[in-house]
Design an enzyme around this catalytic site. Structure first.
Site, PDB file in Angstrom:
ATOM      1  N   GLY A 147      24.881  35.360  12.512  1.00  0.00           N
ATOM      2  CA  GLY A 147      24.370  34.322  13.401  1.00  0.00           C
ATOM      3  C   GLY A 147      24.428  34.707  14.873  1.00  0.00           C
ATOM      4  O   GLY A 147      25.045  35.713  15.256  1.00  0.00           O
ATOM      5  N   HIS A 148      23.834  33.870  15.695  1.00  0.00           N
ATOM      6  CA  HIS A 148      23.769  34.171  17.136  1.00  0.00           C
ATOM      7  C   HIS A 148      25.162  34.138  17.772  1.00  0.00           C
ATOM      8  O   HIS A 148      26.017  33.358  17.393  1.00  0.00           O
ATOM      9  CB  HIS A 148      22.809  33.257  17.880  1.00  0.00           C
ATOM     10  CG  HIS A 148      22.992  31.793  17.671  1.00  0.00           C
ATOM     11  ND1 HIS A 148      22.188  30.878  18.305  1.00  0.00           N
ATOM     12  CD2 HIS A 148      23.842  31.069  16.908  1.00  0.00           C
ATOM     13  CE1 HIS A 148      22.558  29.672  17.939  1.00  0.00           C
ATOM     14  NE2 HIS A 148      23.536  29.742  17.095  1.00  0.00           N
ATOM     15  N   ASN A 149      25.346  35.053  18.739  1.00  0.00           N
ATOM     16  CA  ASN A 149      26.572  35.151  19.532  1.00  0.00           C
ATOM     17  C   ASN A 149      27.781  35.608  18.729  1.00  0.00           C
ATOM     18  O   ASN A 149      28.909  35.511  19.212  1.00  0.00           O
ATOM     19  CB  ASN A 149      26.879  33.807  20.227  1.00  0.00           C
ATOM     20  CG  ASN A 149      25.831  33.466  21.271  1.00  0.00           C
ATOM     21  OD1 ASN A 149      24.791  32.912  20.944  1.00  0.00           O
ATOM     22  ND2 ASN A 149      26.093  33.841  22.498  1.00  0.00           N
TER      23      ASN A 149
END
Lengths: 345, 345, 345
Positions: free
Chosen positions: A237-239
């Site tokens: 996922g993002h980050n």
């Protein structure tokens, strides 16, 4: 394909030869399939018995075997030696082809020496590709992407805008680097898309599996650190930050903003919730589900995860649950009967 | 689209007509959507009631229904007949187009008669494609791949080097055949990639779903046997063997070196560990997790798997666990009280 | 990139300015990374403490903070405002490029104004693309596909024949729309493929993640309704209907013919069996498994799903199972001893 002498291979793997160091071998094969002219290997003593029937010309071993008819290469780590010998004998990086007909490379892209860009690739504006890197057919690099040296991007890989890929990175076919993270702000009963304006960084020596997705950060960076190995169909996922030399098996899902330490192992289909920290040297068993922060140096399984050994014991009880329920009911009944009979005395 | 008479369709499905065998139908439609000129079908008796309101011109049934206003085709297996009639009426293989403009085919590739290679395809050196096969846009065949006759490879499918595909194989879009298996030798705290120099073989009549990954063997072959049907987003690890007519639903994960028997069914998101043997005619329920060898002819569920009926009973107990714990505490308390009161007597 | 005054941004988000409404900001950044000239936001009061050290020039807040040195934009929903301001400042739709060199568009396709078709795209016969839509490289639209206005189809997306995509739809790279549903009729011990002659409809404002698969219906339509947001690597089976504004996180699997209501949320790796109905406003926790119809307005977890709070309590008992078993055995023993001693009295 190439040939090598046992002496050369011993040097390659930091070992020594018992037998003729000038003997040539041309192929590494498994114990069962090896033929004359091949070298084979034994990485676990349970396979030593097979040596009596092996048809190979040489074998890689951790300890000498007396009375063996074939040559031996003795080294500390035969499994690692197997990988190195196989690479030496049977892996040839293709000759560089330059930008091939049918590839589209933007005028502002900077392409290093010895690069191969196959037909069907599309390389966007301001992309930079380091020397020796290969893009197989159908690779799409959006504008502003940088790819380091000696990378291999297999067919139909997509890298979206401004993502940065280090050196010696291998990306299997159809992996997707830098697609939008999954972020929406509730707006009444609908959702308003949160632009994902960050990037993905894949550091040196990372490998990414087929159809694996590494989402770009909302703001900032999603980072896969040096040497991490990610299998097929994994979601990052993002980050997220994935630590050095961490290994994730197929179909793992890491939710957004989670940080995983170095040298962790995630079994197939395991997952984490978002915004968590997983310490270094953590092993999560297949299909484990991490719902809280995890301290370093643990082996965990289950949903939510618990120490792996506890989980093994707990899972053995699950088929016994109906029996346990009956037993409890029966105990209650007996106890009530006993109480009653005592009262009546 | 085509039309057919009921007599022709009865022959196709091994059935007989009640009514006019020369009646033409042009479309197969569901009971709810069928209109005049359509043929419909009833594959389960619970739908027979709907026949009173059906607007179709004919219906496929397993047993005659008295007093029905429309024609009937009676056959042993209406569901199979539905599939055959639908295929007959509504599936047309596109006319062969040859190698279309915008496709790139290596000079050394051997292309059979009646093949279609769409724009955006890239066909490597020494590839062989059997007659009647269609490659939709964006298909990439690496060097040395062989594809049999009458195959359909949908858009953006990738088949890596030297893999072999049988006849009548269907591969849905963006599936990846022959990407590297996930294998590394520990080298200190880092990992050394084990070259994956084996191949994948898809035998005749196999179907592979979208974005499904079938990894090439480290040494040797990853094999999907005749007639196996694999859904979308499935992972098949290196050196696996999947038996004839085995069915795997979406998001299944089969770890490396596992052998699955013939005519097995794996429910969605189920998985196996590596180096296992699963016997013939085994059904694994959705999300089942196989951690040991499995004997043939079983229906299993859970993690680790147990007989499906045991699992159903065990799962029904899970919501009762907190109550069971309380009950045990209460029983212990009561027993202690009882023991105490007896001592005091 | 652009700049905006605080007054403009306050109007955009329906808020008001405390400070200079003519102050220009050029970038939205997180609390930790914001610098002079940036605007930042606080969407939860636990982050308010960070405001004392922030280097931004302005901050979006739900309530005024006294004594703050920097300008404030006060609005009801700072998280939504963050998304809107970020979109306003940092998202620019690329200039239309028309049909670019290296794209293949069939003569019978109808292409709207302001469309961009990148190199490597293949657009089939009778396709229709609405104005302002962008196809990134490698997108393949089979014949008869319609795509609405202002859509974004990222690289290597595949849309198979006759599927229909609404307006403002975003599809991340390598998603597959309209691949064959997984349907076979048993034919002896083999399987006969059921042609999948239906379509997929993605309604307006839908977003589909990378490598996600939405299968075409066998007969009829697989429908993703207005505003639904589907993450990466999700499987939506044939003939499913997904309701308006429903959100599905990565690796979810929805089996065929299941209808999901509006405004539902499916956590990562959750799944449903086929032929089910899930009501409106249902939340399924991560890895929840739905095996029966679900009434509206519930939060469920587990396999099979149960109320989320029950599941949390039940899961806490799992590690205690071995202890519970022992305890039951010990209670039985004690009870037997007691019974025996009473008999002997």
């Amino acid at each position: 394909m190439a040939t090598a002498t046992l002496g050369e291979l011993a040097t390659l793997v930091g070992g020594r030869v018992i037998g003729d160091p000038d003997l040539q071998v041309r192929r590494l094969a498994s114990l069962d399939e090896a033929a004359e002219g091949d070298i084979t290997f034994v990485s676990h003593k349970r396979y030593l018995a097979k040596l009596s029937q092996v048809r190979a010309s040489a074998v890689i071993l951790s300890h000498p075997v007396e009375g063996l008819a074939i040559a031996q290469v003795i080294c500390a780590n035969p499994y690692l030696a197997f990988a190195k010998v196989l690479t030496h004998l049977q892996v040839r990086r293709p000759e560089p082809q330059g930008i091939m007909a049918g590839a589209r490379v933007a005028a502002s892209a900077v392409i290093g020496e010895g690069v191969t860009v196959h037909p069907g690739c599309v390389v966007g504006e301001r992309v930079s590709i380091g020397r020796g890197t290969i893009l197989y057919p159908g690779v799409v690099l959006y504008e502003g992407v940088t790819v380091g040296e000696d990378c291999t991007l297999h067919a139909n890989v997509v890298v979206r805008e401004d993502c940065r890929i280090g050196n010696r990175v291998i990306i299997q076919p159809s992996a997707i680097i830098g697609s939008d993270g999954f972020g929406y702000a509730p707006d009444g009963s609908s959702y308003f898309k949160i632009p994902q304006v960050g990037i993905v960084v894949l550091e040196d020596d990372v490998e990414i599996g087929s159809a694996t997705c590494v989402d770009r950060a909302a703001l900032g960076v999603t980072r896969i650190k040096r040497g991490a190995k990610i299998d097929n169909l994994v979601q990052i996922g993002h980050n997220c930050v994935i630590g050095e030399d961490t290994v994730m098996v197929s179909q793992v899902g890491i939710s957004g903003s989670t940080t995983v330490g170095r040298h962790c192992t995630f079994g197939g289909q395991s997952a984490t919730a978002g915004h968590l920290k997983v310490g270094d040297n953590v092993t999560i068993g297949g299909r484990g589900g991490v719902t809280r922060d995890v301290e370093p140096n643990q082996v965990l399984s289950g949903l939510p995860v618990m120490p792996h050994k506890e989980w093994l014991k707990a899972q053995m009880c699950v088929p016994k649950l109906p029996e346990m329920r009956k037993e409890i009911t029966s105990l209650r009944q007996k106890l009530e009967d006993l109480e009653k009979s005592l009262k009546e005395r």
